[in-house]
Design a protein around this motif. Structure first.
Motif, short mmCIF file in Angstrom:
data_model
loop_
_atom_site.label_atom_id
_atom_site.label_comp_id
_atom_site.label_asym_id
_atom_site.label_seq_id
_atom_site.Cartn_x
_atom_site.Cartn_y
_atom_site.Cartn_z
N ASN A 14 -0.05 6.59 3.54
CA ASN A 14 -1.35 6.43 4.18
C ASN A 14 -1.18 5.88 5.58
O ASN A 14 -0.40 4.93 5.78
N HIS A 57 -2.47 -3.55 2.52
CA HIS A 57 -1.76 -4.21 1.43
C HIS A 57 -0.33 -3.70 1.36
O HIS A 57 0.02 -2.73 2.03
N ASP A 61 3.18 2.97 -0.32
CA ASP A 61 2.49 4.09 0.35
C ASP A 61 1.65 3.63 1.54
O ASP A 61 0.98 4.44 2.19
N HIS A 62 1.72 2.33 1.86
CA HIS A 62 1.01 1.80 3.03
C HIS A 62 1.95 1.13 4.03
O HIS A 62 1.53 0.81 5.14
N ASP A 213 -8.00 2.47 -2.15
CA ASP A 213 -7.24 1.57 -3.03
C ASP A 213 -8.13 0.47 -3.59
O ASP A 213 -7.91 -0.72 -3.36
N HIS A 261 -7.87 2.52 -8.84
CA HIS A 261 -8.36 3.43 -7.80
C HIS A 261 -9.73 4.01 -8.17
O HIS A 261 -10.05 4.19 -9.34
N HIS A 286 -7.16 9.25 -0.16
CA HIS A 286 -6.30 8.80 -1.26
C HIS A 286 -6.50 9.66 -2.50
O HIS A 286 -6.51 9.16 -3.64
ZN LIG Z 1 -2.39 3.42 -1.78
#
Ligand SMILES: [Zn+2]
Ligand SMILES: [Zn+2]
Length: 330
Positions: A14, A57, A61-62, A213, A261, A286
């Protein structure tokens, strides 16, 4: 003028660029540095013009490309303190430490931070603007307390520490701050990370919100993202696809939980019951590649928005995992 460019959205990475005419920030850096730079150029965003990186966070994936990108561009990274700590812990090889030593280290860190803040306050009072003395750079005390020169991005010590960043700034959920002419309000989201946040960015009356998220839509999130002109909202999974899909039971439970999610249905429920209808664009993000289909997410959101779609904008866009979304300019 404000612009949102979603570079990537999904469980494999992301990242979104938010800019005003004077300021440009990256929210999350969840692809490799090389891929982030490639996508920025592809989308017409100049990486060298980035002023800062903000992290929602510490999930991989971030943050996958965070350290390398921040070092390469030599720009500060904004975290909440618990998120920064969790990220450092994630990257730092585990060392065994006695409880007494750990307490000692905490005390040392606290002292160092207090000293840095005192120094910065003194400098502010005397009118010295010295960016090298950022108060909130705990890297220097976390790993190598005696190496003050670690702020020099190119020292071998910096390269050896995977969590080294050129500068760290802390924010708190619920307390607004500014970067250049962007006003930023971070808000807490319910998700299984140390201190996860969404953001609302505002410049000259235009508001852009990012909320992905999150396990459900709590009142504080509804309130924070109200009156947005662009809304990047999670639409992670179709409930039936998730239920019947390939994930192990424990993962399904996690995704479905109050700290997992948002499903297409949960997003639709927000859009039909609580959303004020005032956004020009709603970007669905997402999306799960295993448990969703983009057109299903779109259909679900568009049905929920109903006839407001034609009256006030409310154009629904789908953020993609693999290619940047066309920049949204307002
Ligand atoms: Zn995520
Ligand atoms: Zn996450």
């Amino acid at each position: 003028m404000m612009r949102m460019t979603v570079l990537a959205s999904g469980s494999k990475g992301n990242s979104t660029v938010i800019s005003s005419s004077r300021t440009r920030v990256l929210v999350d850096a969840g692809l490799s540095c090389r891929e982030l730079l490639r996508r920025m150029v592809l989308a017409g965003e100049d990486p060298s013009a980035l002023d800062a990186i903000l992290i929602t966070h510490e999930h991989i994936d971030h943050v996958a490309g965070l350290a390398v990108l921040a070092r390469k561009l030599r720009i500060p990274v904004f975290f909440t303190e618990p998120t920064h700590r969790a990220w450092v812990r994630m990257l730092t090889p585990r060392t065994t430490m006695s409880y007494a030593k750990w307490l000692d280290r905490l005390a040392q860190e606290k002292e160092a931070r207090a000293a840095a803040i005192a120094l910065e306050t003194a400098n502010q009072l005397s009118g010295i603007d010295e960016p090298a003395l950022r108060s909130d750079d705990p890297n220097a005390v976390l790993e190598l307390p005696d190496e003050a020169e670690r702020c020099e991005a190119e020292t071998p010590a910096a390269k050896a520490d995977p969590a080294f960043l050129p500068a760290v700034e802390y924010f708190r959920a619920g307390t607004s701050f500014s970067i250049g002419d962007l006003d930023i309000m971070p808000f807490t989201i319910p998700h299984d990370a140390a201190d996860p946040c969404g953001f609302v960015f505002e410049n000259e009356g235009v508001r852009m919100a990012l909320a992905t998220d999150l396990g459900y839509m709590p009142p504080n999130v509804k309130q924070a993202i109200a009156r947005s002109d662009v809304l990047l909202l999670e639409s992670n999974h179709d409930l039936e696809m998730l239920r019947d899909g390939p994930y192990p039971w424990s993962v399904k439970q996690r995704v479905l939980s109050r700290v997992g999610h948002l499903s297409n249905a949960a997003t639709a429920e927000y859009l039909s019951r609580d959303y004020d209808g005032g956004a020009a664009f709603i970007v669905l993000g997402h999306l799960s590649e295993s448990n969703n289909v983009p057109e299903l997410a779109r259909l679900s959101a568009e049905q929920a928005i109903g006839d407001r779609m034609t009256l006030l904008g409310n154009k629904v866009l789908l953020a993609s995992q693999s290619v940047p979304l066309e920049p949204i300019c307002l």
